[in-house]
Design an enzyme around this catalytic site. Structure first.
Site, mmCIF file in Angstrom:
data_model
loop_
_atom_site.group_PDB
_atom_site.id
_atom_site.type_symbol
_atom_site.label_atom_id
_atom_site.label_comp_id
_atom_site.label_asym_id
_atom_site.label_seq_id
_atom_site.Cartn_x
_atom_site.Cartn_y
_atom_site.Cartn_z
ATOM 1 C CB VAL A 47 43.723 35.908 39.387
ATOM 2 C CG1 VAL A 47 44.958 36.693 38.953
ATOM 3 C CG2 VAL A 47 43.798 35.588 40.877
ATOM 4 C CD GLN B 164 40.187 43.166 40.442
ATOM 5 O OE1 GLN B 164 38.990 42.896 40.471
ATOM 6 N NE2 GLN B 164 40.648 44.394 40.601
ATOM 7 C CD GLU B 165 46.272 41.127 38.038
ATOM 8 O OE1 GLU B 165 46.473 42.210 37.455
ATOM 9 O OE2 GLU B 165 46.852 40.814 39.089
ATOM 10 C CB SER B 166 43.597 41.251 31.768
ATOM 11 O OG SER B 166 43.118 39.913 31.700
ATOM 12 C CE1 TYR C 231 44.867 41.716 41.500
ATOM 13 C CE2 TYR C 231 45.535 40.461 43.432
ATOM 14 C CZ TYR C 231 45.416 40.575 42.056
ATOM 15 O OH TYR C 231 45.838 39.553 41.241
#
Length: 813
Positions: free
Chosen positions: A685, A688-690, A795
């Site tokens: 996560v 993927q997020e940052s 996502y």
């Protein structure tokens, strides 16, 4: 979290934390056994939890254990954004009797104390701490950096003269490194004092010194604006022209040109301004600046020819003006000299203002007069779209069908059939929709439209219980498709075979799907089904170590073999060429003084410069990871691995781990253990997020490593009882990671451990995810297709893919 770690508690803390440090199993519920192996002492290889960079120490006696542990704790707190804790631990070290702490560790603590206070925003404390360091350790290699940091602290405290003195002292002690950035700060201080002459002088000095292209362009813009404020127009224009001499991006060039031209116009120098506006109109008609420049030209009586007016107005969405200009152009230009694309733009402009009849006439002009033009099929499609947007869906279907039947060899014929199938589905005519998609798949196999249509049709048939029809559509997709949609065809064939108890055929279909698109969602999903389990299943045991001596040896043997590298010695250390590169020199110094954004710009330019050099990429990725610049480590490692032509799961673990890091493991693993969340999922996560950027901010204002939006951050803070929470805390990893893990845990709890639904809730909202779950009946493959937000669907797929990579890299062997 605010706490004070006194020396008398460190032994107890060490005992409590020992299992995590040396390899305790995390056995809560579904969390797999975890092995954590620390780096072998004495190996000068990259470390898993990088500390803040410092100057190379001289050899010293082995430190006593407790201060040594304390400094590591403080460095970790600083790295993780827990500045209050770092300040308190560094202070505790400095408060010990002078004979109980090794002098070098005491110096490290003194320097770190100043850094931490500055990062916390305690400027007065930072000034005092750095002053103490400078006076106590005048021979320390970091003395000049301490002056720079103290200058930043004075800037934060609005002590402008003191800041100027500090940066000036830095320039004396360490010239020719980051002079440009130091002079810029001096200029900022003078500007705050109202001394524009000195500000301009120092900005000019900053421009004369070296920095990478993008930071230099930003600086030149700043200097030009300062010159304008000071009334020095010619000097400002000189800076804008210097930018234009090197800038290549069309949109950026247009913006700079307009700024310069506008400055000249405001100074009533139209003779110089108007040619610049004309150049924008001529060279960059699709930019917003072209529209503004055109307005200036027209207001000053300068003619802009009708074709260019139409193009610029259309790009600016001034459709009425575009129609007027295009009409003027077409009325005064022989038909044979008119590009049919002009009639496309004219038709679209008419449609935008609600004149469907005129739009249709414009498109028909192409069909009548340009039958061999590449725009012919596009004009036909536009007629269908105009009917659809006018509410005449049946008319649109007929128009599209006419194109497909009359001109089946046109490239647009497949698109026309796809639109027919889609429109029938919007009307609820599933039979006609499926029939159209099947014809599309048969007549235009392998096209994107055919593959998408077959997949849509197969899913629609499956959802209606027409399993034989679904099997036929998915079989056609599997036989004629390619890439991820072909894998999807085989995946759904396998599911249909399973429903019919045809296990051998199901296994064969899954095996085919697994091989078609390695690393892609549908191939990974098929491999999981072939193995008899769902997604997001962790390995039985995990090994977080990745930079042990044998890992480095394996990586460097692979480097030599894959890229034909000769010569002995360690490869991971920066080469003399890289060490001497001015971008590395500046980036490293900026990083050391906490100027992270400026350092990142230098490092980004450095990586790009060596993007075709595998050995340099390997060394840079290792270096970036060591200093905690994980985003650029990922970037360099990705270029390296992609250049090898090998999947990331097949390269050595050390190199794969640079692309799929376990950064902030000291935060992730305890939080994952606390809430019983799979740590592999958390790392996936965060990536993927940052991409492990703690300062990341999205267009939706999601913030930090796990991209938490402000309202969600406040909600989590209330749930966790953090009364002192403020929104900026989301940029601190030591807060963001526990918050994000808690929120992910909350979604997992709400959806009974359904990872698909939890991820969709994390990204698209719990209410939406509940709706999609209800529609899908809990089936993960149907759930994915039920997601109506394309961003959320992507996502979930991307995290599934990244999870598989993390599991492959960190599975214990």
């Amino acid at each position: 979290m605010r706490y004070f770690l006194a020396f008398r508690l460190w032994s107890a803390v060490l005992i409590c934390c020992l299992p995590t440090l040396i390899g305790c199993a995390l056995t809560q519920q579904s969390v797999p056994l975890v092995i954590v192996v620390t780096a072998t002492p004495g190996l000068s290889a990259p470390t898993e939890t990088p500390a803040q960079p410092t100057a190379a120490p001289t050899p010293i006696p082995t430190p006593t254990p407790i201060p040594f542990i304390a400094i590591a704790e403080a460095n970790a707190a600083l790295q993780n954004g827990n500045y209050e804790a770092a300040v308190q631990i560094y202070r505790a070290i400095l408060e010990q009797p002078i004979t109980s702490v090794d002098p070098r560790l005491r110096a490290d603590a003194a320097f770190g104390y100043g850094q931490a206070a500055l990062r916390e925003g305690q400027f007065s404390l930072a000034v005092d701490a750095l002053s103490q360091f400078i006076s106590t350790y005048p021979e320390d290699a970091r003395r000049a950096q301490a002056h720079f940091l103290r200058g930043d602290a004075y800037l934060g405290a609005s002590a402008w003269q003191a800041a100027i003195a500090e940066f000036t002292e830095y320039l004396k002690l360490r010239p020719n490194l980051i002079e440009s950035y130091a002079y810029e700060r001096i200029g900022d201080a003078y500007l705050a004092l109202g001394d524009s002459a000195q500000a301009l002088a120092n900005y000019a000095l900053a421009v004369e010194r070296s920095r990478s292209l993008v930071p230099m362009l930003i600086l030149r813009e700043k200097l030009a604006a300062a010159y304008l404020n000071a009334g020095n127009l010619s000097a400002a224009i000189e800076q804008y022209d210097a930018i234009l001499s090197v800038a290549r991006n069309p949109g950026y060039r247009a913006a700079i040109m307009f700024t310069a031209a506008n400055a000249l116009q405001r100074a009533n120098n139209l003779a110089a301004a108007l040619p610049r506006f004309q150049e924008i109109v001529r060279e960059y008609p699709e930019t917003p600046e072209a529209y503004r420049a055109m307005q200036v030209l027209l207001a000053n009586g300068v003619r802009v020819e009708s074709l260019r007016r139409g193009q610029i107005s259309y790009a600016a969405r001034d459709y009425a003006a575009a129609i007027e200009a295009f009409h003027e152009y077409t009325m005064n230009t022989p038909l044979g000299q008119i590009d049919p694309n002009i009639y496309l733009l004219l038709g679209r402009a008419y449609r935008e203002v609600g004149n469907a009849a005129a739009a249709n006439t414009a498109f028909e002009t192409i069909l009548t007069n340009y039958p061999t033009s590449p725009r012919f099929g596009e004009a036909w499609l536009e007629q269908g779209r105009t009917l659809f947007l006018s509410g005449d869906v049946q008319g649109a279907i007929k128009r599209y069908m006419a194109l497909a039947e009359t001109y089946p060899n046109l490239p647009e014929a497949a698109e026309a059939l796809w639109r027919v199938g889609y429109l029938y589905s919007t009307l609820g005519d599933t039979e006609q929709s499926l029939a159209t998609f099947e014809i599309l798949g048969s007549k235009y196999p392998g096209t994107q439209q055919a593959m998408d249509g077959l997949f849509r049709g197969g899913m629609a048939a499956y959802n209606q219980g027409a399993l034989a029809r679904a099997e036929r559509l998915f079989s056609l997709l599997a036989a004629s498709g390619k890439g991820e949609l072909q894998a999807a065809g085989y995946l759904w064939l396998g599911r249909l075979y399973q429903i019919n108890n045809q296990e051998a055929l199901a296994r064969s279909a899954y095996a085919q799907a697994a091989q078609i698109d390695p690393g892609g969602y549908y191939s990974l999903r098929a491999a999981d089904l072939l193995a008899g389990h769902g997604g997001f299943v962790p390995p039985p045991r995990l090994d977080w170590s990745f930079n042990q001596p044998h890992n480095i040896e394996e990586a460097e043997a692979w480097m030599r073999q894959t890229f034909k590298i000769e010569g002995g010695g360690a490869l991971w250390m920066l080469s003399p060429t890289l060490e001497a590169d001015e971008r590395m020199v500046r980036g490293a110094e900026l990083w050391a003084v906490g100027a992270y954004d400026e350092a990142k710009a230098e490092f980004s330019a450095l990586t790009e410069a060596y993007s075709q050099n595998p050995l340099a990429l390997y060394q840079l990725a290792s270096y970036y990871y060591r200093i905690g610049h994980y985003r650029e480590a990922i970037n360099a490692a990705a270029k390296l691995i992609d250049g090898s032509g090998q999947p990331v799961t097949q390269v050595p673990k050390y190199i794969a781990a640079l692309r799929y890091p376990i950064a902030y493991a000291d935060l992730v693993l305890p939080a994952a253990q606390q809430y019983g969340v799979d740590p592999l999922l958390v790392f996936s996560v965060i990536r993927q997020e940052s991409l492990f950027q703690s300062a990341a901010t999205s267009s939706a204002q999601a913030q930090g490593l796990m991209q938490i939006i402000p309202t969600t951050g406040s909600y989590i803070a209330s749930k966790l009882g953090r009364r002192d929470y403020q929104n900026s805390d989301l940029y601190r990893p030591h807060i963001n990671v526990p918050f994000g893990v808690y929120y992910l845990y909350e979604q997992l709890q709400a959806f009974n451990g359904n990872v698909y639904a939890a991820l969709a809730a994390y990204n698209g909202g719990p209410g939406n995810s509940a709706t999609w779950l209800r529609i899908s009946g809990g089936d993960p493959d149907l759930f994915l297709q039920a997601i109506t937000f394309s961003e959320t669907r992507t996502y979930v797929r991307r995290i599934y893919e990244q999870y598989a990579v993390y599991a492959a890299i960190y599975a214990a062997r």
